[in-house]
Design a protein around this motif. Structure first.
Motif, PDB file in Angstrom:
ATOM      1  N   ASN A   7      19.730   7.896 -15.559  1.00 46.09           N
ATOM      2  CA  ASN A   7      18.768   9.000 -15.558  1.00 46.09           C
ATOM      3  C   ASN A   7      17.448   8.650 -16.231  1.00 46.09           C
ATOM      4  N   THR A   8      17.389   7.520 -16.931  1.00 44.56           N
ATOM      5  CA  THR A   8      16.169   7.122 -17.628  1.00 44.56           C
ATOM      6  C   THR A   8      15.172   6.572 -16.621  1.00 44.56           C
ATOM      7  N   LEU A   9      14.018   7.205 -16.519  1.00 42.49           N
ATOM      8  CA  LEU A   9      12.992   6.781 -15.571  1.00 42.49           C
ATOM      9  C   LEU A   9      12.091   5.701 -16.152  1.00 42.49           C
ATOM     10  N   PHE A  10      11.592   5.959 -17.371  1.00 42.06           N
ATOM     11  CA  PHE A  10      10.726   4.980 -18.022  1.00 42.06           C
ATOM     12  C   PHE A  10      10.665   5.252 -19.514  1.00 42.06           C
ATOM     13  N   ILE A  11      10.156   4.239 -20.225  1.00 40.03           N
ATOM     14  CA  ILE A  11       9.889   4.340 -21.658  1.00 40.03           C
ATOM     15  C   ILE A  11       8.436   3.923 -21.840  1.00 40.03           C
ATOM     16  N   GLU A  12       7.693   4.706 -22.617  1.00 38.84           N
ATOM     17  CA  GLU A  12       6.272   4.425 -22.826  1.00 38.84           C
ATOM     18  C   GLU A  12       5.934   4.508 -24.307  1.00 38.84           C
ATOM     19  N   PHE A  13       5.194   3.511 -24.802  1.00 34.18           N
ATOM     20  CA  PHE A  13       4.650   3.570 -26.157  1.00 34.18           C
ATOM     21  C   PHE A  13       3.145   3.718 -26.044  1.00 34.18           C
ATOM     22  N   ASP A  14       2.607   4.794 -26.595  1.00 32.89           N
ATOM     23  CA  ASP A  14       1.183   5.105 -26.447  1.00 32.89           C
ATOM     24  C   ASP A  14       0.328   4.652 -27.627  1.00 32.89           C
ATOM     25  N   ASP A  39      17.383  -2.894 -27.017  1.00 32.88           N
ATOM     26  CA  ASP A  39      18.425  -3.730 -27.614  1.00 32.88           C
ATOM     27  C   ASP A  39      19.722  -2.954 -27.812  1.00 32.88           C
ATOM     28  N   GLU A  40      19.636  -1.748 -28.379  1.00 32.70           N
ATOM     29  CA  GLU A  40      20.844  -0.959 -28.602  1.00 32.70           C
ATOM     30  C   GLU A  40      21.507  -0.548 -27.289  1.00 32.70           C
ATOM     31  N   SER A  41      20.706  -0.308 -26.262  1.00 31.15           N
ATOM     32  CA  SER A  41      21.264   0.030 -24.952  1.00 31.15           C
ATOM     33  C   SER A  41      21.946  -1.185 -24.330  1.00 31.15           C
ATOM     34  N   CYS A  42      21.311  -2.348 -24.431  1.00 30.23           N
ATOM     35  CA  CYS A  42      21.933  -3.575 -23.921  1.00 30.23           C
ATOM     36  C   CYS A  42      23.245  -3.849 -24.643  1.00 30.23           C
ATOM     37  N   ILE A  43      23.248  -3.703 -25.960  1.00 33.86           N
ATOM     38  CA  ILE A  43      24.472  -3.914 -26.745  1.00 33.86           C
ATOM     39  C   ILE A  43      25.535  -2.895 -26.345  1.00 33.86           C
ATOM     40  N   ARG A  73      26.921  -3.027 -14.404  1.00 35.40           N
ATOM     41  CA  ARG A  73      27.850  -2.051 -13.815  1.00 35.40           C
ATOM     42  C   ARG A  73      27.130  -0.821 -13.274  1.00 35.40           C
ATOM     43  N   ASN A  74      26.094  -0.391 -13.983  1.00 32.62           N
ATOM     44  CA  ASN A  74      25.354   0.813 -13.599  1.00 32.62           C
ATOM     45  C   ASN A  74      24.061   0.504 -12.848  1.00 32.62           C
ATOM     46  N   ASN A  75      23.833  -0.750 -12.508  1.00 31.91           N
ATOM     47  CA  ASN A  75      22.625  -1.161 -11.771  1.00 31.91           C
ATOM     48  C   ASN A  75      21.339  -0.714 -12.463  1.00 31.91           C
ATOM     49  N   ILE A  76      21.260  -0.926 -13.765  1.00 28.64           N
ATOM     50  CA  ILE A  76      20.077  -0.529 -14.524  1.00 28.64           C
ATOM     51  C   ILE A  76      19.258  -1.779 -14.839  1.00 28.64           C
ATOM     52  N   VAL A  77      18.066  -1.854 -14.235  1.00 25.64           N
ATOM     53  CA  VAL A  77      17.148  -2.973 -14.435  1.00 25.64           C
ATOM     54  C   VAL A  77      15.804  -2.394 -14.853  1.00 25.64           C
ATOM     55  N   PHE A  78      15.270  -2.867 -15.970  1.00 28.24           N
ATOM     56  CA  PHE A  78      13.976  -2.399 -16.461  1.00 28.24           C
ATOM     57  C   PHE A  78      12.971  -3.538 -16.440  1.00 28.24           C
TER      58      PHE A  78
END
Length: 140
Positions: A7-14, A39-43, A73-78
């Protein structure tokens, strides 16, 4: 800390805060916590961010603006973008993108549209890197 999902679309640091945009919600964190979230998500999904980056280097032979497979497994590529703000975009959440005058208009699968101040060529190259990374990874 926040965990990346499909469900995560993007992450932005402004420059001040980190925004995490999900298909149905958004979250704001103080400061630049993109690498911590990644990193925590990858772990959480079984590998460290550094391990994912090394894997991407090995698979696609590139060393700059590398996409990472957060979860096979979840096909999540950023993939990252840097032009003014730092962005990490979920490759599989992009429905389409188009060139505007000096930006790219990205339409996500939930119909959210976002203008990103980056050239069309750079955005397209990042999408192609993701495609190559995923194709090589899944056919090994």
């Amino acid at each position: 800390m926040f965990k990346i999902s499909n469900n995560t679309l993007f992450i932005e640091f402004d420059g001040t805060n980190t925004l995490v945009m999900e298909a149905d919600a958004d979250y704001v964190f103080d400061g630049d916590v993109i690498n911590t979230i990644l990193d925590e998500s990858c772990i959480y999904y079984g590998r460290s961010l550094n391990g994912r980056i090394k894997g991407s280097k090995n698979i696609i032979g590139s060393y700059y603006k590398l996409p990472v497979i957060v979860s096979e497994r979840n096909n999540i590529v950023f993939f990252p973008l840097k032009k003014g703000n730092w962005w990490w975009i979920n490759f599989n959440s992009v429905k389409y993108f188009e060139k505007t005058s000096n930006e790219v208009l990205v339409s996500f699968k939930n119909e959210l549209k976002k203008y990103i101040s980056v050239s069309y060529t750079i955005f397209n190259n990042q999408m192609l890197k993701c495609s190559r990374l995923w194709l090589v990874y899944t056919t090994r």
